[in-house]
Scaffold this motif. Structure first.
Motif, PDB file in Angstrom:
ATOM      1  N   ARG A 173     -12.171  -9.249   0.320  1.00  0.00           N
ATOM      2  CA  ARG A 173     -11.102  -9.997   0.981  1.00  0.00           C
ATOM      3  C   ARG A 173     -11.550 -11.429   1.262  1.00  0.00           C
TER       4      ARG A 173
ATOM      5  N   MET B 144     -12.966  -1.828   8.051  1.00  0.00           N
ATOM      6  CA  MET B 144     -13.099  -1.998   6.603  1.00  0.00           C
ATOM      7  C   MET B 144     -14.500  -1.599   6.150  1.00  0.00           C
TER       8      MET B 144
ATOM      9  N   SER C 204      -5.573  -3.108  -2.058  1.00  0.00           N
ATOM     10  CA  SER C 204      -6.723  -2.681  -2.875  1.00  0.00           C
ATOM     11  C   SER C 204      -6.548  -3.081  -4.334  1.00  0.00           C
TER      12      SER C 204
ATOM     13  N   PRO D 190      -2.029  -1.120   2.396  1.00  0.00           N
ATOM     14  CA  PRO D 190      -3.434  -0.909   1.991  1.00  0.00           C
ATOM     15  C   PRO D 190      -3.575  -0.646   0.492  1.00  0.00           C
TER      16      PRO D 190
ATOM     17  N   ASP E 137     -15.067  -3.877   0.800  1.00  0.00           N
ATOM     18  CA  ASP E 137     -13.689  -4.341   0.895  1.00  0.00           C
ATOM     19  C   ASP E 137     -13.622  -5.649   1.669  1.00  0.00           C
ATOM     20  N   ALA E 138     -14.382  -5.731   2.752  1.00  0.00           N
ATOM     21  CA  ALA E 138     -14.387  -6.946   3.564  1.00  0.00           C
ATOM     22  C   ALA E 138     -14.879  -8.144   2.751  1.00  0.00           C
TER      23      ALA E 138
END
Length: 206
Positions: free
Chosen positions: A155, A147, A71, A67, A151-152
């Motif tokens: 990604r 998430m 990030s 993780p 963050d999602a």
């Protein structure tokens, strides 16, 4: 042997499709799983990652803090490229070893999340893309994986677009459907793959 590249955007449900294909009889080579293996503790891969990103990406037990690393790299395309340059050659070498060990008449499914991004389609006899609407992907990442929406979205933005994936697809599996319908669709695709594998084993007509 029929070599199949399986891909799809994060949250599209590719892992479920690969699981169903294995149930049907496919030999699965999972690039994500191999990617974890090649950066396990005491591997040259992990040493290279630490050299590139520092010891802050290590957990207390000496393993990779995925993780934390995620990030860092998913918010910075240059850092993501550095990570890929370390991991992808190691994954490719291990994948080739596993493929060479499969039976001659096998349907070998390479589960490769970044197949589109890395221009890997020519490596396979055909490409299967698991497709879902972006809003479906986002919902799954937030609701099922926990998430944050930010963050999602980061990604998803780091990957190829839906249009880019569909452009390289020989077969598309729609996963904006209930599980029962997905299961039926995968069985149909499997039957097609088996036919193709059998055809590839037939001697040429004189």
């Amino acid at each position: 042997m029929l070599k199949v590249g399986l891909t799809g955007g994060i949250g599209a449900g590719k892992s479920e499709v690969s699981r169903l294909l294995v149930e049907c009889g496919a030999v699965l080579i999972d690039a994500d799983r191999i990617a974890r293996e090649v950066v396990a503790p005491d591997t040259p891969g992990l040493a290279a990652v630490v050299e590139a990103f520092g010891e802050d990406v290590l957990a207390e037990d000496g393993s990779l803090d995925r993780p934390k690393l995620g990030s860092i790299v998913f918010a910075d395309p240059d850092k993501l490229a550095v990570l890929n340059s370390i991991v992808h050659p190691l994954v490719g070498a291990r994948s080739r070893e596993l493929e060479a060990a499969a039976a001659e008449d096998a349907v070998v499914v390479h589960d490769v999340p970044l197949l589109t991004e890395n221009g890997l389609a020519p490596l396979y006899d055909l490409v299967v893309v698991v497709d879902a609407r972006p809003e479906t992907q986002l919902d799954r990442l937030v609701r099922l994986r926990g998430m944050t929406e930010e963050d999602a979205r980061a990604r998803m933005a780091a990957q190829a677009t839906r249009e880019q994936r569909l452009k390289i697809a020989d077969i598309v599996i729609d996963n904006d459907v209930p599980l029962e319908e997905l299961q039926r669709r995968v069985k149909d695709v499997w039957a097609d793959l088996v036919r193709r594998a059998q055809t590839s084993q037939e001697p040429p007509q004189e």
